[in-house]
Design a protein around this motif. Structure first.
Motif, short mmCIF file in Angstrom:
data_model
loop_
_atom_site.label_atom_id
_atom_site.label_comp_id
_atom_site.label_asym_id
_atom_site.label_seq_id
_atom_site.Cartn_x
_atom_site.Cartn_y
_atom_site.Cartn_z
N VAL A 190 -47.79 -18.22 3.56
CA VAL A 190 -48.26 -19.48 3.00
C VAL A 190 -47.08 -20.35 2.61
O VAL A 190 -46.07 -19.87 2.10
CB VAL A 190 -49.19 -19.28 1.79
N ILE A 191 -47.22 -21.65 2.88
CA ILE A 191 -46.25 -22.65 2.45
C ILE A 191 -46.95 -23.53 1.43
O ILE A 191 -47.93 -24.20 1.74
CB ILE A 191 -45.75 -23.50 3.63
N GLY A 192 -46.44 -23.50 0.21
CA GLY A 192 -47.11 -24.21 -0.89
C GLY A 192 -47.66 -23.20 -1.88
O GLY A 192 -48.36 -22.26 -1.49
N THR A 244 -53.65 -23.42 -2.66
CA THR A 244 -53.23 -22.20 -1.97
C THR A 244 -53.88 -20.98 -2.62
O THR A 244 -54.29 -20.04 -1.93
CB THR A 244 -51.70 -22.06 -1.98
N GLU A 245 -53.98 -21.00 -3.93
CA GLU A 245 -54.67 -19.90 -4.63
C GLU A 245 -56.12 -19.81 -4.19
O GLU A 245 -56.64 -18.72 -3.92
CB GLU A 245 -54.57 -20.09 -6.14
N LYS A 246 -56.79 -20.95 -4.14
CA LYS A 246 -58.20 -20.96 -3.70
C LYS A 246 -58.32 -20.48 -2.26
O LYS A 246 -59.26 -19.75 -1.92
CB LYS A 246 -58.77 -22.38 -3.82
N PHE A 247 -57.38 -20.88 -1.43
CA PHE A 247 -57.37 -20.43 -0.04
C PHE A 247 -57.28 -18.91 0.04
O PHE A 247 -58.05 -18.26 0.75
CB PHE A 247 -56.21 -21.08 0.70
N ILE A 248 -56.33 -18.35 -0.69
CA ILE A 248 -56.12 -16.90 -0.64
C ILE A 248 -57.34 -16.15 -1.18
O ILE A 248 -57.78 -15.15 -0.61
CB ILE A 248 -54.84 -16.51 -1.43
N ARG A 286 -43.05 -15.61 -8.54
CA ARG A 286 -44.14 -15.66 -9.51
C ARG A 286 -45.50 -15.75 -8.78
O ARG A 286 -46.45 -15.06 -9.13
CB ARG A 286 -43.97 -16.86 -10.44
N PHE A 287 -45.54 -16.59 -7.75
CA PHE A 287 -46.79 -16.75 -7.01
C PHE A 287 -47.11 -15.49 -6.22
O PHE A 287 -48.25 -15.02 -6.21
CB PHE A 287 -46.68 -17.95 -6.06
N ALA A 288 -46.13 -14.92 -5.56
CA ALA A 288 -46.34 -13.71 -4.76
C ALA A 288 -46.83 -12.55 -5.62
O ALA A 288 -47.67 -11.74 -5.17
CB ALA A 288 -45.05 -13.34 -4.04
N ALA A 289 -46.34 -12.47 -6.84
CA ALA A 289 -46.73 -11.37 -7.74
C ALA A 289 -48.21 -11.40 -8.05
O ALA A 289 -48.83 -10.34 -8.27
CB ALA A 289 -45.91 -11.44 -9.02
N LYS A 290 -48.79 -12.58 -8.08
CA LYS A 290 -50.24 -12.70 -8.36
C LYS A 290 -51.06 -11.96 -7.31
O LYS A 290 -52.17 -11.51 -7.58
CB LYS A 290 -50.66 -14.17 -8.37
N PHE A 291 -50.50 -11.85 -6.09
CA PHE A 291 -51.26 -11.27 -4.98
C PHE A 291 -50.57 -10.03 -4.40
O PHE A 291 -50.86 -9.61 -3.29
CB PHE A 291 -51.46 -12.32 -3.88
N SER A 292 -49.66 -9.46 -5.20
CA SER A 292 -48.96 -8.23 -4.83
C SER A 292 -48.26 -8.32 -3.47
O SER A 292 -48.33 -7.41 -2.65
CB SER A 292 -49.95 -7.05 -4.83
N ILE A 302 -44.95 -12.20 9.92
CA ILE A 302 -45.92 -13.29 9.85
C ILE A 302 -46.48 -13.60 11.23
O ILE A 302 -45.72 -13.80 12.19
CB ILE A 302 -45.25 -14.57 9.28
N ASP A 303 -47.81 -13.65 11.34
CA ASP A 303 -48.49 -14.05 12.58
C ASP A 303 -48.97 -15.49 12.51
O ASP A 303 -49.03 -16.19 13.52
CB ASP A 303 -49.71 -13.15 12.84
N ALA A 304 -49.38 -15.91 11.30
CA ALA A 304 -49.98 -17.23 11.12
C ALA A 304 -49.54 -17.80 9.78
O ALA A 304 -49.21 -17.06 8.86
CB ALA A 304 -51.50 -17.15 11.18
N VAL A 305 -49.56 -19.14 9.69
CA VAL A 305 -49.11 -19.80 8.47
C VAL A 305 -50.16 -20.80 8.00
O VAL A 305 -50.70 -21.57 8.79
CB VAL A 305 -47.77 -20.54 8.71
N TYR A 306 -50.44 -20.74 6.71
CA TYR A 306 -51.28 -21.75 6.06
C TYR A 306 -50.35 -22.71 5.34
O TYR A 306 -49.55 -22.30 4.50
CB TYR A 306 -52.24 -21.10 5.07
N ILE A 307 -50.45 -24.00 5.68
CA ILE A 307 -49.57 -25.01 5.10
C ILE A 307 -50.34 -25.86 4.10
O ILE A 307 -51.32 -26.52 4.45
CB ILE A 307 -48.96 -25.90 6.20
N ALA A 308 -49.88 -25.84 2.85
CA ALA A 308 -50.50 -26.65 1.79
C ALA A 308 -49.44 -27.37 0.98
O ALA A 308 -49.57 -27.54 -0.23
CB ALA A 308 -51.37 -25.77 0.90
N SER A 309 -48.39 -27.78 1.66
CA SER A 309 -47.34 -28.57 1.03
C SER A 309 -47.77 -30.03 0.97
O SER A 309 -48.82 -30.39 1.52
CB SER A 309 -46.06 -28.43 1.86
#
Length: 327
Positions: free
Chosen positions: A6-8, A13-17, A41-47, A64-71
């Motif tokens: 994920v970018i952003g 991005t949290e809702k997306f995940i 900090r963000f990565a830790a929320k989702f281990s 990484i196979d795919a990227v979600y962009i939310a910048s």
């Protein structure tokens, strides 16, 4: 499993995940942010262990196979193109890019690299948009589409106090039309295609973005009226008017209640139950396409994203809104 980066690292991005974790085949494997502290900090929320602050290292990762962009919108094209040039599929948050040239460049790159590119416009993949599509023929010849999405932004309070946040900053290709007006435009394009003419008006703030606006769009046998705002609220529903009745939609961005009101006065509830979070459906569409080896959505198509971008760009020009990305 499709391994996503994920970018952003914002709330969307949290809702997306959170929604994506309910989709079979999704796994989050990497996080990119401009600062190491925020990435970790963000990565830790989702281990998640893999974090990046260098975009080149991120796109070169074999995790990484795919990227979600939310910048911010102004970064979408550059980041998406870099990802696709390195063989990553891209799900890009709406609006796809700052302008139609960038959208065209993104589509070209996707085709050149045989990867999937899809605009993350959730509305058109929701169960209650599908029920609209399946029942629209029942109201006869369509004569008018009316869509309204006006939502007062808390960031406007900061703006009025002299603090210009991203939402009202033209440097990030932002503003009311790009942020929420797109939810009125994109469904129109999916349902009816490209209009013959677009006429737009709006309130342009001193920062150089639109606070609110309206559009009238003309087709050969129907018209469309769109209103949107980040500086006022509205409780109006949206509707599609036909010669035999009209379809009433509670919220054009996330339809949860859809009725047909026929000319004889009878009303039929055609609402479908939405069992999953609204962003679930766009992720499922994207993952299913990858699994099936398909490189373009049949709903959020390249053409639909391009036409929507062209309409928005036309409207911006009429209002005198120019982004740095346009120059």
């Amino acid at each position: 499993m499709i391994r996503f980066g994920v970018i952003g690292t914002n709330w969307i991005t949290e809702k997306f995940i959170q929604a994506a974790t309910e989709v079979e085949g999704f796994t989050l494997s990497a996080v990119y942010s401009r600062t190491d502290e925020q990435a970790k900090r963000f990565a830790a929320k989702f281990s998640v262990e893999a974090t990046f602050t260098d975009l080149k290292s991120f796109v070169e990762s074999d995790e990484i196979d795919a990227v979600y962009i939310a910048s911010p919108n102004s970064f979408h094209a550059e980041q998406a193109i870099l990802c696709m040039e390195h063989g990553k599929h891209v799900l890009c948050e709406k609006p796809m890019a700052s302008n139609s040239k960038e959208v065209n460049d993104m589509i070209y790159t996707a085709k050149q690299n045989n990867v999937l590119l899809m605009e993350a416009l959730k509305t058109t993949l929701l169960p209650n948009f599908k029920t609209i599509q399946e029942n629209i023929n029942r109201i006869g010849k369509i004569r008018r589409y009316v869509a309204s999405y006006c939502q007062y932004s808390s960031r406007y309070d900061a703006y009025k106090e002299g603090k210009i946040l991203n939402a009202f900053n033209p440097a990030f290709s932002n503003g009311s039309l790009m942020d929420i007006g797109v939810y009125c435009v994109y469904p129109l394009v999916v349902l009816f295609g490209k209009p013959d003419t677009v006429k737009a008006n709006g309130i342009v703030l001193e920062s150089g973005v639109d606070g609110e606006g309206s559009m009238t769009l003309k087709y050969s046998e129907k018209d469309a009226v769109i209103s949107y705002s980040k500086i006022t609220n509205s409780s109006l529903p949206s509707e599609i008017q036909g010669e035999k009745g009209n379809i009433i939609i509670d919220k054009i961005h996330t339809p949860e209640k859809v009725d047909i009101k026929f000319n004889d006065g009878s009303v039929e509830d055609i609402t479908r139950e939405q069992e999953k979070p609204s962003m679930y459906y766009e992720v499922k569409e994207f993952i299913d396409l990858i699994k099936n080896g398909e490189l373009e959505s049949q709903v959020n198509t390249y053409k639909n994203s391009l036409v929507a971008s062209e309409i928005i760009e036309d409207a911006r020009k009429q209002m005198g809104i120019v982004y740095p990305a346009d120059r």
